[in-house]
Write a protein that holds these residues in place. Structure first.
Motif, PDB file in Angstrom:
ATOM      1  N   CYS A 147       0.844  -1.205   0.000  1.00 36.07           N
ATOM      2  CA  CYS A 147       0.000   0.000   0.000  1.00 36.07           C
ATOM      3  C   CYS A 147       0.878   1.254   0.000  1.00 36.07           C
ATOM      4  CB  CYS A 147      -0.900  -0.007   1.232  1.00 36.07           C
ATOM      5  SG  CYS A 147      -1.809   1.542   1.437  1.00 36.07           S
ATOM      6  N   ILE A 148       0.546   2.205  -0.873  1.00 36.88           N
ATOM      7  CA  ILE A 148       1.312   3.459  -0.947  1.00 36.88           C
ATOM      8  C   ILE A 148       0.524   4.636  -0.362  1.00 36.88           C
ATOM      9  CG2 ILE A 148       2.742   2.740  -2.907  1.00 36.88           C
ATOM     10  CD1 ILE A 148       0.820   4.352  -4.728  1.00 36.88           C
ATOM     11  N   LEU A 149      -0.577   4.331   0.328  1.00 35.34           N
ATOM     12  CA  LEU A 149      -1.353   5.363   1.033  1.00 35.34           C
ATOM     13  C   LEU A 149      -1.846   6.480   0.106  1.00 35.34           C
ATOM     14  CD1 LEU A 149       0.623   5.647   4.378  1.00 35.34           C
ATOM     15  CD2 LEU A 149      -1.660   4.678   4.037  1.00 35.34           C
ATOM     16  N   CYS A 150      -2.256   6.079  -1.090  1.00 31.55           N
ATOM     17  CA  CYS A 150      -2.737   7.100  -2.023  1.00 31.55           C
ATOM     18  C   CYS A 150      -4.140   7.581  -1.660  1.00 31.55           C
ATOM     19  CB  CYS A 150      -2.717   6.555  -3.445  1.00 31.55           C
ATOM     20  SG  CYS A 150      -3.913   5.240  -3.745  1.00 31.55           S
ATOM     21  N   GLY A 151      -4.904   6.737  -0.960  1.00 34.60           N
ATOM     22  CA  GLY A 151      -6.262   7.120  -0.559  1.00 34.60           C
ATOM     23  C   GLY A 151      -7.318   6.847  -1.610  1.00 34.60           C
ATOM     24  N   CYS A 153      -8.675   4.132  -2.490  1.00 35.53           N
ATOM     25  CA  CYS A 153      -9.677   3.171  -1.996  1.00 35.53           C
ATOM     26  C   CYS A 153     -10.641   3.833  -1.019  1.00 35.53           C
ATOM     27  CB  CYS A 153      -8.978   1.989  -1.336  1.00 35.53           C
ATOM     28  SG  CYS A 153      -7.869   2.429   0.011  1.00 35.53           S
ATOM     29  N   LEU A 173      -6.636  -1.671   6.235  1.00 33.42           N
ATOM     30  CA  LEU A 173      -5.630  -2.549   5.614  1.00 33.42           C
ATOM     31  C   LEU A 173      -4.313  -2.454   6.393  1.00 33.42           C
ATOM     32  CD1 LEU A 173      -4.983  -4.375   3.075  1.00 33.42           C
ATOM     33  CD2 LEU A 173      -3.929  -2.314   2.120  1.00 33.42           C
ATOM     34  N   CYS A 213      -7.766   0.395  -6.421  1.00 39.31           N
ATOM     35  CA  CYS A 213      -6.387   0.344  -5.905  1.00 39.31           C
ATOM     36  C   CYS A 213      -5.366   0.251  -7.045  1.00 39.31           C
ATOM     37  CB  CYS A 213      -6.205  -0.846  -4.966  1.00 39.31           C
ATOM     38  SG  CYS A 213      -4.494  -0.940  -4.352  1.00 39.31           S
ATOM     39  N   PRO A 214      -4.472   1.226  -7.179  1.00 38.46           N
ATOM     40  CA  PRO A 214      -3.494   1.201  -8.269  1.00 38.46           C
ATOM     41  C   PRO A 214      -2.414   0.141  -8.079  1.00 38.46           C
ATOM     42  CG  PRO A 214      -3.050   3.042  -6.805  1.00 38.46           C
ATOM     43  CD  PRO A 214      -4.342   2.422  -6.335  1.00 38.46           C
TER      44      PRO A 214
HETATM   45 FE1  SF4 Z   1      -3.252   1.594  -0.395  1.00 37.64          FE
HETATM   46 FE2  SF4 Z   1      -4.414   0.670  -2.653  1.00 37.64          FE
HETATM   47 FE3  SF4 Z   1      -5.838   2.052  -0.818  1.00 37.64          FE
HETATM   48 FE4  SF4 Z   1      -3.986   3.325  -2.350  1.00 37.64          FE
HETATM   49  S1  SF4 Z   1      -5.891   2.326  -3.071  1.00 37.64           S
HETATM   50  S2  SF4 Z   1      -4.354   3.563  -0.112  1.00 37.64           S
HETATM   51  S3  SF4 Z   1      -2.429   1.699  -2.506  1.00 37.64           S
HETATM   52  S4  SF4 Z   1      -4.875   0.012  -0.532  1.00 37.64           S
END
Ligand code: SF4
Ligand code: FES
Length: 235
Positions: A147-151, A153, A173, A213-214
Motif C-alpha cells: 500500500c502506498i497510502l494514495c487514498g 480506496c 488494511l 487500488c493502483p
Molecule cells: Fe493503499 Fe491501494 Fe488504498 Fe492506495 S488504493 S491507499 S495503494 S490500498
C-alpha cells in the motif's frame, strides 16, 4: 490526437463553489494523464494546482478522479482514457475537503491511519540485527505492505461518502498488516480500534476499494480476514 480536458477548478480565494473548465490539448496516446495536467499548468494556466511527486506510481500523491474513477494520474495512459476528439475529466478525490483545484485536505485520512498505530510494537528485546520473519510469515502480510497510502480506496468507498468518521479501507488494511505481523504484540489493541462502530462493520464488501487500488491489492479479502480475526478474538 486532440483532446478536451475538463478539470474541476476551485480557488478558495475567488470561488464560492467548484466549477468545470475545459482546455484543448494535443496529446500522444502514450502520454500519461499527469502529462496533460503538466501541459496545462506549464503552457496554459500556471495557477492549476495538483499534487504529484515521483510520477512513477510510488508516492501515491497524485490520486484523483479521472473520468469518474479514482486513479493515479501518473499511472494511466491517455489511450486508455479517450479516443481522438474525446474528453478526459479530472476532479479531486471525493468525500474530502478541497484545498484548491485537485488538492484535497488529507488530514482526516491520516488521522484514521494513525488511529490503528501503523508501526511495529513488540516487548521482545531488540535483537542484534533485524527482527526476522520466515517467508511463510511474510507471505501473510506481503500484499498489504505494498500500500502506498494514495487514498484512492478510502475515497471510492460509499461508506466513507456516507460517514466521514468511517475508518476506511486504507487505515484498516494497515491494521491488518500489523495484526497479522508475526513480530507484533499489539494485535488486540488494534483490533479494538477496528472492531468498532466506525470500523470493520461498515465495510459492506462493495469492492470499490479493490477496483480503485493502483497497486492491485485485494483490500476486501484482507479486511474480511480482519473481520474473522475480530470475531474469533476475545478481548
Ligand atoms: Fe493503499 Fe491501494 Fe488504498 Fe492506495 S488504493 S491507499 S495503494 S490500498
Ligand atoms: Fe507519485 Fe503518481 S506522482 S504515485
Amino acid at each position: 490526437m486532440q483532446l478536451t480536458v475538463k478539470i474541476q477548478r476551485f480557488d478558495p480565494e475567488k470561488d464560492s463553489a467548484p466549477h468545470w473548465e475545459s482546455y484543448q490539448v494535443e496529446a500522444d496516446p502514450m502520454d500519461r494523464a499527469l502529462d496533460l495536467l503538466h501541459y496545462i499548468k506549464w503552457h496554459v494556466d500556471g495557477s492549476l494546482t495538483f499534487r504529484k511527486s515521483c510520477a512513477h506510481g510510488i508516492c501515491g500523491s497524485d490520486a484523483m478522479q479521472i473520468n469518474g474513477e479514482n486513479k493515479l494520474a501518473c499511472s494511466v495512459l491517455v489511450q486508455g482514457l479517450a479516443k481522438d476528439g474525446g474528453t478526459i475529466s479530472f476532479a479531486p478525490l471525493p468525500a474530502a475537503p478541497v484545498i484548491k483545484d485537485l488538492v484535497i485536505d488529507q488530514e482526516r485520512f491520516f488521522d484514521k491511519y494513525r488511529a490503528v498505530m501503523p508501526w511495529l510494537i513488540t516487548d521482545d528485546p531488540a535483537p542484534e540485527k533485524e527482527r526476522l520473519q520466515s517467508p511463510e510469515q511474510h507471505a501473510v502480510i506481503e500484499e498489504a505492505t505494498k500500500c502506498i497510502l494514495c487514498g484512492a480506496c478510502t475515497h471510492a468507498c460509499p461508506s466513507t461518502w456516507a460517514d466521514p468518521d468511517y475508518l476506511g479501507p486504507a487505515a484498516m488494511l494497515k491494521a491488518y498488516r500489523y495484526v497479522f505481523d508475526s513480530r507484533d504484540s499489539e494485535a488486540e489493541e488494534r483490533l479494538k480500534v477496528v472492531d468498532s462502530k466506525d470500523g470493520l462493520w461498515k465495510c459492506y464488501t462493495i469492492f470499490n476499494c479493490v477496483q480503485s487500488c493502483p497497486k492491485g491489492i485485494d483490500v476486501t479479502r484482507w479486511l474480511s480476514a480482519l473481520k474473522r480475526k475480530a470475531v474469533t478474538t476475545r478481548y
